[in-house]
Design an enzyme around this catalytic site. Sequence first.
Site, PDB file in Angstrom:
ATOM      1  CD  GLU A 192      75.920 -47.575   5.289  1.00 53.17           C
ATOM      2  OE1 GLU A 192      75.738 -46.462   4.731  1.00 53.17           O
ATOM      3  OE2 GLU A 192      75.102 -48.519   5.194  1.00 53.17           O
ATOM      4  N   GLY A 225      71.882 -49.935   6.936  1.00 51.30           N
ATOM      5  CA  GLY A 225      71.201 -51.208   6.673  1.00 51.30           C
ATOM      6  C   GLY A 225      69.691 -51.078   6.671  1.00 51.30           C
ATOM      7  CD  GLU A 259      73.005 -51.103   2.902  1.00 45.93           C
ATOM      8  OE1 GLU A 259      73.183 -51.141   4.133  1.00 45.93           O
ATOM      9  OE2 GLU A 259      73.887 -51.394   2.087  1.00 45.93           O
ATOM     10  CB  ALA A 273      74.310 -53.030  10.181  1.00 41.30           C
TER      11      ALA A 273
HETATM   12  N1  CO8 Z   1      73.403 -49.798  15.914  1.00 42.01           N
HETATM   13  C1  CO8 Z   1      73.346 -50.004  17.241  1.00 42.01           C
HETATM   14  N2  CO8 Z   1      72.651 -49.202  18.078  1.00 42.01           N
HETATM   15  C2  CO8 Z   1      72.009 -48.141  17.555  1.00 42.01           C
HETATM   16  C3  CO8 Z   1      72.016 -47.879  16.167  1.00 42.01           C
HETATM   17  C4  CO8 Z   1      72.764 -48.757  15.333  1.00 42.01           C
HETATM   18  N3  CO8 Z   1      72.815 -48.623  13.993  1.00 42.01           N
HETATM   19  N4  CO8 Z   1      71.292 -46.766  15.943  1.00 42.01           N
HETATM   20  C5  CO8 Z   1      70.829 -46.358  17.122  1.00 42.01           C
HETATM   21  N5  CO8 Z   1      71.243 -47.180  18.109  1.00 42.01           N
HETATM   22  C6  CO8 Z   1      70.956 -47.093  19.534  1.00 42.01           C
HETATM   23  C7  CO8 Z   1      71.746 -45.984  20.195  1.00 42.01           C
HETATM   24  O1  CO8 Z   1      73.060 -46.399  20.489  1.00 42.01           O
HETATM   25  C8  CO8 Z   1      70.911 -45.708  21.405  1.00 42.01           C
HETATM   26  O2  CO8 Z   1      71.181 -46.700  22.360  1.00 42.01           O
HETATM   27  P1  CO8 Z   1      71.633 -46.276  23.890  1.00 42.01           P
HETATM   28  O3  CO8 Z   1      70.427 -45.539  24.416  1.00 42.01           O
HETATM   29  O4  CO8 Z   1      71.886 -47.588  24.527  1.00 42.01           O
HETATM   30  O5  CO8 Z   1      72.805 -45.397  23.724  1.00 42.01           O
HETATM   31  C9  CO8 Z   1      69.490 -45.943  20.925  1.00 42.01           C
HETATM   32  O6  CO8 Z   1      69.610 -46.724  19.742  1.00 42.01           O
HETATM   33  C10 CO8 Z   1      68.768 -44.653  20.561  1.00 42.01           C
HETATM   34  O7  CO8 Z   1      69.579 -43.929  19.648  1.00 42.01           O
HETATM   35  P2  CO8 Z   1      69.979 -42.367  19.834  1.00 42.01           P
HETATM   36  O8  CO8 Z   1      70.041 -42.031  21.297  1.00 42.01           O
HETATM   37  O9  CO8 Z   1      71.218 -42.114  19.031  1.00 42.01           O
HETATM   38  O10 CO8 Z   1      68.696 -41.664  19.184  1.00 42.01           O
HETATM   39  P3  CO8 Z   1      68.640 -40.239  18.481  1.00 42.01           P
HETATM   40  O11 CO8 Z   1      67.185 -39.971  18.238  1.00 42.01           O
HETATM   41  O12 CO8 Z   1      69.433 -39.232  19.241  1.00 42.01           O
HETATM   42  O13 CO8 Z   1      69.393 -40.440  17.068  1.00 42.01           O
HETATM   43  C11 CO8 Z   1      69.887 -41.588  14.994  1.00 42.01           C
HETATM   44  C12 CO8 Z   1      68.842 -41.286  16.102  1.00 42.01           C
HETATM   45  C13 CO8 Z   1      70.193 -40.312  14.210  1.00 42.01           C
HETATM   46  C14 CO8 Z   1      69.267 -42.623  14.069  1.00 42.01           C
HETATM   47  C15 CO8 Z   1      71.191 -42.138  15.643  1.00 42.01           C
HETATM   48  O14 CO8 Z   1      70.843 -43.195  16.548  1.00 42.01           O
HETATM   49  C16 CO8 Z   1      72.177 -42.681  14.652  1.00 42.01           C
HETATM   50  O15 CO8 Z   1      72.870 -41.895  14.011  1.00 42.01           O
HETATM   51  N6  CO8 Z   1      72.269 -44.030  14.526  1.00 42.01           N
HETATM   52  C17 CO8 Z   1      73.235 -44.674  13.671  1.00 42.01           C
HETATM   53  C18 CO8 Z   1      72.852 -44.542  12.208  1.00 42.01           C
HETATM   54  C19 CO8 Z   1      73.900 -45.197  11.346  1.00 42.01           C
HETATM   55  O16 CO8 Z   1      75.055 -44.774  11.280  1.00 42.01           O
HETATM   56  N7  CO8 Z   1      73.504 -46.280  10.648  1.00 42.01           N
HETATM   57  C20 CO8 Z   1      74.401 -47.015   9.777  1.00 42.01           C
HETATM   58  C21 CO8 Z   1      74.994 -48.195  10.514  1.00 42.01           C
HETATM   59  S1  CO8 Z   1      76.197 -49.088   9.549  1.00 42.01           S
HETATM   60  C22 CO8 Z   1      75.286 -50.023   8.464  1.00 42.01           C
HETATM   61  O17 CO8 Z   1      74.088 -50.047   8.531  1.00 42.01           O
HETATM   62  C23 CO8 Z   1      75.953 -50.875   7.378  1.00 42.01           C
HETATM   63  C24 CO8 Z   1      77.345 -51.221   7.738  1.00 42.01           C
HETATM   64  C25 CO8 Z   1      77.954 -52.059   6.626  1.00 42.01           C
HETATM   65  C26 CO8 Z   1      79.087 -52.912   7.175  1.00 42.01           C
HETATM   66  C27 CO8 Z   1      79.506 -53.953   6.169  1.00 42.01           C
HETATM   67  C28 CO8 Z   1      79.905 -55.277   6.856  1.00 42.01           C
HETATM   68  C29 CO8 Z   1      79.988 -56.469   5.885  1.00 42.01           C
END
Ligand code: CO8
Length: 258
Positions: A132, A109, A112, A66
């Site tokens: 998460e 997400g 999921e 997400a």
């Molecule tokens: N959301 C927003 N932006 C993201 C996300 C994300 N989930 N993942 C990556 N991005 C963005 C980064 O911020 C980056 O943008 P910018 O260049 O502007 O900084 C761009 O994508 C590229 O990402 P990275 O530079 O981090 O790329 P890497 O190759 O170094 O790393 C990873 C890749 C390992 C995938 C890393 O991006 C990462 O860890 N991402 C987040 C993964 C994560 O934690 N996902 C879970 C999110 S929470 C969720 O899904 C459910 C929440 C439930 C809430 C319930 C509410 C009702």
Amino acid sequence: MTQYSLILTEQRGRVGLITLNRPEALNALSDTMGREILAAARAFDADPGVGAIVITGSSRAFAAGADIKEMASKSSVDMYLADWFSAWDELARVRTPLIAAVAGHALGGGCELAMIADFIIAAENAKFGQPEIKLGVIPGMGGSQRLTRAIGKAKAMEMVLTGRVMGALEAEAAGLVARVVPIDALLEEAMETAATIASMSKPVAMIAKEAVNAAFESTLAEGVRHERRGIFACFATEDQKEGMAAFTEKRPANFKHR
Ligand code: CO8
């Protein structure tokens, strides 16, 4: 075909293809993206010319979760009032078979969403996880439930509590994915599999999907009753008559509803 801002859609034969297209954010699932995916899937679902749907991302990321930046400042009340993530519950109600073709990151997400699909075909570089907890939250699109049903308590609990990411081969061994294929073959394999499904009777494929899903929602006895009602319903279709006649006459079936 409708134009969307964060996804691409196309139809190849009887298969509808949805490609997540937000590369700068590794296909992070924003609210808009969720609504677009749901609208596209519903449009394919309603089209009798589409017998199966494939959803895919890029070779680097199916979806990295997400959209953290969009969610970060939300309050619990904001989310409650907006019924945040309800589009995903609606996606699970699409009746046309849905295959997730997953390469790269399928995290949070993203994992999921892949699990909302009826099955996952994964590229060798696919990585699945529910990280998460590292953000101070828990899965919110069904991950704690669908992952546990797919791979059992031990592995699901470990992944949800530690955020550990699982590679494609481990995911296949654990039962999370149907098949692992080389990355270059991913889309072709998924489209071919979808075309096979789409060559069957659409209403019968829908009944089959509903029957398998009943296994997750009911007791064994109720699930078997559900299946029985489903097969009896199949006998009300022209396609059952055609399928069985074609077998007897040693010719390919020419289903009306495909
Ligand atoms: N959301 C927003 N932006 C993201 C996300 C994300 N989930 N993942 C990556 N991005 C963005 C980064 O911020 C980056 O943008 P910018 O260049 O502007 O900084 C761009 O994508 C590229 O990402 P990275 O530079 O981090 O790329 P890497 O190759 O170094 O790393 C990873 C890749 C390992 C995938 C890393 O991006 C990462 O860890 N991402 C987040 C993964 C994560 O934690 N996902 C879970 C999110 S929470 C969720 O899904 C459910 C929440 C439930 C809430 C319930 C509410 C009702």
